[in-house]
Write a protein that holds these residues in place. Sequence first.
Motif, PDB file in Angstrom:
ATOM      1  N   ARG A 101      -6.189   3.834   6.401  1.00  0.00           N
ATOM      2  CA  ARG A 101      -5.075   2.915   6.662  1.00  0.00           C
ATOM      3  C   ARG A 101      -5.428   1.957   7.806  1.00  0.00           C
ATOM      4  O   ARG A 101      -6.053   2.356   8.790  1.00  0.00           O
ATOM      5  CB  ARG A 101      -3.790   3.699   6.987  1.00  0.00           C
ATOM      6  CG  ARG A 101      -3.315   4.600   5.856  1.00  0.00           C
ATOM      7  CD  ARG A 101      -3.147   3.885   4.521  1.00  0.00           C
ATOM      8  NE  ARG A 101      -2.256   2.753   4.568  1.00  0.00           N
ATOM      9  CZ  ARG A 101      -0.960   2.797   4.283  1.00  0.00           C
ATOM     10  NH1 ARG A 101      -0.402   3.934   3.938  1.00  0.00           N
ATOM     11  NH2 ARG A 101      -0.224   1.703   4.310  1.00  0.00           N
TER      12      ARG A 101
ATOM     13  N   THR B 143       0.850  -1.207   0.000  1.00  0.00           N
ATOM     14  CA  THR B 143       0.000   0.000   0.000  1.00  0.00           C
ATOM     15  C   THR B 143       0.882   1.253   0.000  1.00  0.00           C
ATOM     16  O   THR B 143       0.631   2.203  -0.757  1.00  0.00           O
ATOM     17  CB  THR B 143      -0.943  -0.011   1.223  1.00  0.00           C
ATOM     18  OG1 THR B 143      -1.578  -1.298   1.284  1.00  0.00           O
ATOM     19  CG2 THR B 143      -2.007   1.066   1.114  1.00  0.00           C
TER      20      THR B 143
ATOM     21  N   GLU C 166      -4.841  -5.238  -2.197  1.00  0.00           N
ATOM     22  CA  GLU C 166      -5.639  -6.298  -1.564  1.00  0.00           C
ATOM     23  C   GLU C 166      -6.166  -7.267  -2.620  1.00  0.00           C
ATOM     24  O   GLU C 166      -6.335  -8.461  -2.340  1.00  0.00           O
ATOM     25  CB  GLU C 166      -6.804  -5.674  -0.782  1.00  0.00           C
ATOM     26  CG  GLU C 166      -6.507  -5.376   0.689  1.00  0.00           C
ATOM     27  CD  GLU C 166      -5.523  -4.247   0.927  1.00  0.00           C
ATOM     28  OE1 GLU C 166      -5.227  -3.507  -0.032  1.00  0.00           O
ATOM     29  OE2 GLU C 166      -5.040  -4.100   2.067  1.00  0.00           O
TER      30      GLU C 166
HETATM   31  N1  ASP Z   1      -3.333  -2.380   3.172  1.00  0.00           N
HETATM   32  C1  ASP Z   1      -3.974  -1.349   3.941  1.00  0.00           C
HETATM   33  C2  ASP Z   1      -2.952  -0.521   4.684  1.00  0.00           C
HETATM   34  O1  ASP Z   1      -1.769  -0.754   4.571  1.00  0.00           O
HETATM   35  C3  ASP Z   1      -5.048  -1.872   4.845  1.00  0.00           C
HETATM   36  C4  ASP Z   1      -4.572  -2.807   5.942  1.00  0.00           C
HETATM   37  O2  ASP Z   1      -3.455  -3.303   5.909  1.00  0.00           O
HETATM   38  O3  ASP Z   1      -5.357  -3.048   6.864  1.00  0.00           O
HETATM   39  O4  ASP Z   1      -3.308   0.417   5.366  1.00  0.00           O
END
Ligand code: ASP
Length: 422
Positions: A154, A47, A78
Amino acid sequence: MALIVHKYGGTSMGSTERIRNVAKRVAKWARAGHQLVVVPSAMSGETNRLLGLAKELVPDTSNTDYFRELDALAATGEQASSALLAIALQAEGLASVSYAGWQVPIRTDSSFTKARIESIDDARVRADLASGKVVIITGFQGVDPEGHITTLGRGGSDTSAVAVAAAMKAAECLIYTDVDGVYTTDPRVVPEARRLHTVSFEEMLEMASLGSKVLQIRSVEFAGKYKVPLRVLSSFTPWDIDIHEEAKSGTLITFEEDEQMEQAIVSGIAFTRDEAKISIIGVPDKPGIAYKILGAVAQANIDVDMIIQNISKGGLTDFSFTVNRNDHARAMELLKNQVMPDLGSPEVIGDAKICKVSIVGIGMRSHVGVASRMFESLSEEGINIQMISTSEIKTSVVINEKYLELAVRALHKAFDLEKNQA
Ligand code: ASP
Ligand code: ADP
Ligand code: MG
């Protein structure tokens, strides 16, 4: 046979080898006769990598079209990990299918980058479960009424998992992560931190809202609203440990206050570096000033956390508040250019080098002197407190960020939270 939701975080999904391990663990649960819905995060770092690419092109903007594309971009992380997990499960001999948020669908409002889940249609998922499949649902994302992809903020995969568990009335939602439960404070900062076998919903809500990123706050809100049995546990135990042992490991979030009767006055310490302080020196001390300042900030969609107004001297007063660090520059600009000229142009001072440290505990309700013990402990370390805020079950202070670790360790000791104590 029960319907169980598993959620795996980024580190747990961090490589194909780890995904294979997740698949083996999920297969163990499915073979024990349970129906499984699995909600994975993007592989760790993904992300950040994706959002970093967008920021290389456009570093800073408040343009909604840009935020729409950020969500379309971030949601791919995701999608990739979900498809990989479905493939790994198929390789384990289990029928499995992965769905993006819009395919379920998980419906959200249109607040790109911080959307709220409004409803989940579980018909398709239920049909797959009934036909013997393990269903993978992407964390962190949904679809708005116009069909745009949205993300939940996040850490939002926790919220996806709990919301799915609530919508489907799952028997339990298991949040698998890279620590083996909820600790008295972040074990990466205080190695002596102790795992809590249970933590009350209210305490978990405060800890999450005050910075403990082990659970995203909205996931805890959902768990409370729909009474979802929620447990945080490790994805790094051997995948083939006894399923009954695994089911009892980690930390259970409880809803019964009675269970907390014997608990310590302070259960945990949370902290965050995500805030920044803004001080306005010498504003006229008259009705409507707080509204003029904070009304403008709210109108720009910037959340304010702590607020302090000093006593006035010569008709003037100092006014300080904190905002999320991401909003700091924007708030400063807004105040300097649009609000201060109306107030006789007092000085505006920004400070992004602050942090917030909080003690949390249901026992604080019925004990006096807890906050003063906190202040005493900080003063013994020579740490100056810049702001204070309290509620029934927490006390927070703003201090210089260079003292963060020192403060958290000192408080952890002062409130006897260390492990191996009688
Ligand atoms: N991939 C997203 C993030 O890094 C959501 C998560 O990990 O919960 O914020
Ligand atoms: P995931 O990728 O599995 O969602 P996160 O990094 O979001 O994992 O959350 C787990 C991390 O939360 C831990 O690695 C730990 O450093 C941090 N953390 C902060 N406060 C706590 C706490 N009180 N108890 C346990 N972990 C905590
Ligand atoms: Mg997380």
